[in-house]
Design a protein around this motif. Structure first.
Motif, mmCIF file in Angstrom:
data_model
loop_
_atom_site.group_PDB
_atom_site.id
_atom_site.type_symbol
_atom_site.label_atom_id
_atom_site.label_comp_id
_atom_site.label_asym_id
_atom_site.label_seq_id
_atom_site.Cartn_x
_atom_site.Cartn_y
_atom_site.Cartn_z
ATOM 1 N N LEU A 1 0.866 -1.183 0.000
ATOM 2 C CA LEU A 1 0.000 0.000 0.000
ATOM 3 C C LEU A 1 0.902 1.232 0.000
ATOM 4 C CD1 LEU A 1 -3.002 1.087 0.363
ATOM 5 C CD2 LEU A 1 -2.435 1.271 2.793
ATOM 6 N N VAL A 2 0.658 2.129 -0.950
ATOM 7 C CA VAL A 2 1.533 3.288 -1.107
ATOM 8 C C VAL A 2 0.729 4.567 -0.907
ATOM 9 C CG1 VAL A 2 3.151 4.460 -2.660
ATOM 10 C CG2 VAL A 2 2.904 1.965 -2.775
ATOM 11 N N ARG A 3 1.245 5.451 -0.051
ATOM 12 C CA ARG A 3 0.606 6.764 0.127
ATOM 13 C C ARG A 3 1.215 7.710 -0.906
ATOM 14 N NH1 ARG A 3 -2.739 9.275 3.526
ATOM 15 N NH2 ARG A 3 -2.811 7.476 4.927
ATOM 16 N N ILE B 1 5.042 3.836 -9.071
ATOM 17 C CA ILE B 1 4.060 2.870 -9.572
ATOM 18 C C ILE B 1 3.837 3.163 -11.059
ATOM 19 C CG2 ILE B 1 1.731 1.921 -9.315
ATOM 20 C CD1 ILE B 1 1.681 2.895 -6.464
ATOM 21 N N PRO B 2 4.387 2.316 -11.929
ATOM 22 C CA PRO B 2 4.312 2.581 -13.370
ATOM 23 C C PRO B 2 3.126 1.886 -14.057
ATOM 24 C CG PRO B 2 5.947 0.885 -12.941
ATOM 25 C CD PRO B 2 5.239 1.152 -11.629
ATOM 26 N N TRP B 3 3.033 2.143 -15.366
ATOM 27 C CA TRP B 3 1.989 1.538 -16.226
ATOM 28 C C TRP B 3 2.013 0.003 -16.128
ATOM 29 C CZ3 TRP B 3 -2.240 2.376 -19.040
ATOM 30 C CH2 TRP B 3 -2.532 1.550 -20.125
ATOM 31 N N LEU B 4 3.235 -0.566 -16.145
ATOM 32 C CA LEU B 4 3.344 -2.022 -16.030
ATOM 33 C C LEU B 4 3.148 -2.398 -14.557
ATOM 34 C CD1 LEU B 4 3.917 -4.642 -17.664
ATOM 35 C CD2 LEU B 4 6.280 -4.462 -16.857
ATOM 36 N N GLY B 5 1.892 -2.605 -14.184
ATOM 37 C CA GLY B 5 1.564 -2.859 -12.789
ATOM 38 C C GLY B 5 1.917 -4.271 -12.352
ATOM 39 N N TRP B 6 1.901 -5.176 -13.286
ATOM 40 C CA TRP B 6 2.210 -6.573 -12.986
ATOM 41 C C TRP B 6 2.418 -7.308 -14.304
ATOM 42 C CZ3 TRP B 6 -0.106 -11.287 -14.274
ATOM 43 C CH2 TRP B 6 0.317 -12.418 -13.541
ATOM 44 N N ALA B 7 3.369 -8.237 -14.322
ATOM 45 C CA ALA B 7 3.540 -9.145 -15.460
ATOM 46 C C ALA B 7 3.810 -10.528 -14.882
ATOM 47 C CB ALA B 7 4.696 -8.691 -16.341
ATOM 48 N N GLY C 1 -4.028 2.056 -13.731
ATOM 49 C CA GLY C 1 -4.863 3.163 -14.200
ATOM 50 C C GLY C 1 -5.632 2.831 -15.463
ATOM 51 N N TYR C 2 -5.681 1.549 -15.796
ATOM 52 C CA TYR C 2 -6.428 1.108 -16.985
ATOM 53 C C TYR C 2 -7.139 -0.205 -16.651
ATOM 54 C CZ TYR C 2 -7.379 1.680 -21.991
ATOM 55 O OH TYR C 2 -7.992 1.913 -23.199
ATOM 56 N N GLY C 3 -6.349 -1.282 -16.499
ATOM 57 C CA GLY C 3 -6.933 -2.570 -16.107
ATOM 58 C C GLY C 3 -7.135 -2.674 -14.602
ATOM 59 N N VAL C 4 -6.281 -2.000 -13.851
ATOM 60 C CA VAL C 4 -6.423 -1.942 -12.389
ATOM 61 C C VAL C 4 -6.382 -0.469 -11.964
ATOM 62 C CG1 VAL C 4 -5.401 -4.216 -11.978
ATOM 63 C CG2 VAL C 4 -3.920 -2.202 -11.994
ATOM 64 N N ASP C 5 -6.992 -0.165 -10.810
ATOM 65 C CA ASP C 5 -7.074 1.224 -10.368
ATOM 66 C C ASP C 5 -5.681 1.846 -10.262
ATOM 67 O OD1 ASP C 5 -9.785 1.617 -10.358
ATOM 68 O OD2 ASP C 5 -10.050 1.037 -8.256
ATOM 69 N N GLY C 6 -5.614 3.106 -10.659
ATOM 70 C CA GLY C 6 -4.336 3.793 -10.761
ATOM 71 C C GLY C 6 -4.060 4.786 -9.651
ATOM 72 N N THR C 7 -3.225 5.761 -9.986
ATOM 73 C CA THR C 7 -2.544 6.567 -8.974
ATOM 74 C C THR C 7 -3.173 7.945 -8.731
ATOM 75 O OG1 THR C 7 -0.984 7.332 -10.662
ATOM 76 C CG2 THR C 7 -0.361 5.388 -9.405
ATOM 77 N N TYR C 8 -4.363 8.208 -9.297
ATOM 78 C CA TYR C 8 -5.079 9.449 -8.956
ATOM 79 C C TYR C 8 -5.838 9.216 -7.651
ATOM 80 C CZ TYR C 8 -4.573 11.281 -13.793
ATOM 81 O OH TYR C 8 -4.119 11.749 -15.001
ATOM 82 N N GLU D 1 -5.190 8.949 -3.054
ATOM 83 C CA GLU D 1 -4.239 9.173 -1.957
ATOM 84 C C GLU D 1 -3.535 7.890 -1.524
ATOM 85 O OE1 GLU D 1 -6.155 13.084 0.246
ATOM 86 O OE2 GLU D 1 -7.048 11.125 0.658
ATOM 87 N N LEU D 2 -4.242 6.770 -1.648
ATOM 88 C CA LEU D 2 -3.663 5.476 -1.273
ATOM 89 C C LEU D 2 -3.880 4.503 -2.424
ATOM 90 C CD1 LEU D 2 -4.981 5.314 2.394
ATOM 91 C CD2 LEU D 2 -2.557 5.354 1.749
ATOM 92 N N VAL D 3 -2.813 3.785 -2.787
ATOM 93 C CA VAL D 3 -2.872 2.900 -3.957
ATOM 94 C C VAL D 3 -2.235 1.561 -3.584
ATOM 95 C CG1 VAL D 3 -2.151 2.618 -6.367
ATOM 96 C CG2 VAL D 3 -2.663 4.906 -5.488
ATOM 97 N N VAL D 4 -2.905 0.452 -3.949
ATOM 98 C CA VAL D 4 -2.243 -0.850 -3.795
ATOM 99 C C VAL D 4 -1.537 -1.179 -5.106
ATOM 100 C CG1 VAL D 4 -3.632 -1.921 -1.973
ATOM 101 C CG2 VAL D 4 -4.378 -2.081 -4.365
ATOM 102 N N ALA D 5 -0.372 -1.792 -4.976
ATOM 103 C CA ALA D 5 0.425 -2.146 -6.155
ATOM 104 C C ALA D 5 1.148 -3.450 -5.877
ATOM 105 C CB ALA D 5 1.426 -1.036 -6.449
ATOM 106 N N SER D 6 1.542 -4.128 -6.960
ATOM 107 C CA SER D 6 2.349 -5.335 -6.818
ATOM 108 C C SER D 6 3.723 -4.943 -6.285
ATOM 109 C CB SER D 6 2.496 -6.023 -8.177
ATOM 110 O OG SER D 6 3.544 -6.964 -8.103
ATOM 111 N N ALA D 7 4.132 -5.570 -5.183
ATOM 112 C CA ALA D 7 5.421 -5.226 -4.565
ATOM 113 C C ALA D 7 6.574 -5.454 -5.540
ATOM 114 C CB ALA D 7 5.632 -6.048 -3.299
ATOM 115 N N LYS D 8 6.450 -6.456 -6.402
ATOM 116 C CA LYS D 8 7.539 -6.767 -7.348
ATOM 117 C C LYS D 8 7.635 -5.751 -8.479
ATOM 118 C CE LYS D 8 8.516 -11.684 -7.034
ATOM 119 N NZ LYS D 8 7.509 -12.467 -6.327
ATOM 120 N N PHE D 9 6.575 -4.994 -8.725
ATOM 121 C CA PHE D 9 6.574 -4.119 -9.902
ATOM 122 C C PHE D 9 6.648 -2.634 -9.579
ATOM 123 C CE2 PHE D 9 5.823 -8.099 -11.794
ATOM 124 C CZ PHE D 9 6.400 -7.995 -13.047
ATOM 125 N N VAL D 10 6.700 -2.300 -8.277
ATOM 126 C CA VAL D 10 7.043 -0.916 -7.954
ATOM 127 C C VAL D 10 8.562 -0.788 -8.076
ATOM 128 C CG1 VAL D 10 5.034 -0.600 -6.446
ATOM 129 C CG2 VAL D 10 7.233 -1.295 -5.434
#
Ligand code: ZN
Ligand code: ZN
Length: 341
Positions: A29-31, A85-91, A113-120, A122-131
């Motif tokens: 989880l990223v603030r 947190i980039p466009w390539l959220g997970w591969a 921000g397309y297939g999964v919720d993006g960075t607009y 305050e709090l965003v979940v992301a794949s730990a391997k892809f940040v």
């Protein structure tokens, strides 16, 4: 937490209060501190492309923030670390493309921000391997545009195989193009920047372009041919015409790299000239985690400059209109740290 949400392709974004997203396995989880506004976000919000995002969704894929929580078993990144947190959220990490170093082509990828919720938000979940870690010393306001505009054009310059004696045409000097000019220079190329706004051409010269062409006044292909033709072209434009102009301005054996994604999805290429002049036309989509780490390294070393202007997320709709009108120098970055007005 606040988020800017697309609820319909023909309506402005709405600002909503949403519950804190749950951290799933392998996630963090990223603030958010900052998030850039990429033209892709506008296309996503309008549903411009053949594959549309599912509604409702949160756009944004140039997110910079501090890791606040990680799922059980995640050791990297660490809580408190600044990440992108980039466009390539997970591969998938297992397919042919992931294995050979082309994770950006993974058919199973998730796009932020397309297939999964993006960075607009305050709090965003992301794949730990892809940040991707953001090195100390990089301003989060700079790091955001580097996360898409930077890495995308850095990769395009690699794909274009720019060498020290090459003339490199950069079509479009916006968020992407102003970085492309710099990476082409770093690779040793002589840069010709093409745009229809004189102030953007001034910026391109400041950033290292040797020649500029105002396509509203002159034919870029004629001038490029007078210079001997472009050995490489990076086309970041959002309409098809500059792609045709780029092709017509190529030198024999040149490499034209398509980066921009016009809503109008068709380009006519003359087969005869392509074959006889041995011109390569290729596409390039964002960059890998390693490419992004290199982009950050170059910036931390002082080799690149990010031109951007800061807005608050509440102004997201006005900001998108300004970008569409071409009224913004390079990149809009939302600053989540700014106090509420
Ligand atoms: Zn982007
Ligand atoms: Zn894969």
């Amino acid at each position: 937490m606040r988020a800017a949400v697309v609820t319909a392709f023909d309506r402005p974004l709405t600002l909503e209060d949403r519950p804190t997203p749950q951290v799933g396995p392998g996630q963090c989880l990223v603030r958010m501190e900052t998030s850039g506004l990429c033209h892709t976000d506008i296309h996503a919000a309008h549903g411009d492309w053949p594959v549309k995002p599912g509604l409702p969704f949160v756009p944004g894929h140039e997110g910079i923030g501090i890791v606040e929580r990680v799922a059980e078993g995640v050791t990297n990144p660490a809580v408190g670390q600044r990440v992108a947190i980039p466009w390539l959220g997970w591969a998938c990490g297992e397919c042919e493309w992931c294995i050979k170093g082309w994770e950006t082509l993974c058919p199973h990828q998730h796009n932020t921000g397309y297939g999964v919720d993006g960075t607009y938000a305050e709090l965003v979940v992301a794949s730990a391997k892809f940040v991707v870690p953001v090195p100390d010393g990089i301003d989060p306001l700079d790091a955001a545009p580097l996360t898409c505009a930077g890495v995308t054009t850095y990769k395009a310059v690699k794909v274009a195989q720019v060498g020290p004696s090459d003339v490199v045409a950069v079509f479009g000097v916006g968020g992407l193009g102003h970085m492309a000019v710099q990476y082409a220079r770093i690779a040793g190329g002589t840069v010709v920047a093409i745009d229809v706004h004189e102030d953007k051409l001034d910026m391109a010269r400041d950033l290292g372009a040797t020649y500029t062409i105002n396509a509203a006044i002159d034919d870029p292909d004629i001038i490029l041919r007078e210079l001997g033709g472009a050995d490489a072209a990076i086309v970041t434009a959002v309409t098809p015409k500059p792609f045709e102009q780029a092709f017509a301005g190529m030198r024999r054996g040149g490499r034209m790299v398509m980066v921009g994604l016009p809503a109008e999805n068709t380009l006519t290429l003359p087969i005869f000239q392509t074959v006889l002049q041995g011109i390569t036309v290729t596409g390039s989509i964002v960059g890998t985690r390693l490419d992004l780490a290199e982009v950050f390294e170059l910036h931390a070393a002082g080799h690149t400059r990010v031109v951007r202007t800061t807005r608050r997320l509440d102004d997201v709709n006005e900001a998108m209109k300004a970008v569409e009108a071409g009224d913004v120098d390079a990149r809009v970055v939302f600053d989540f740290r700014a106090p509420a007005s």
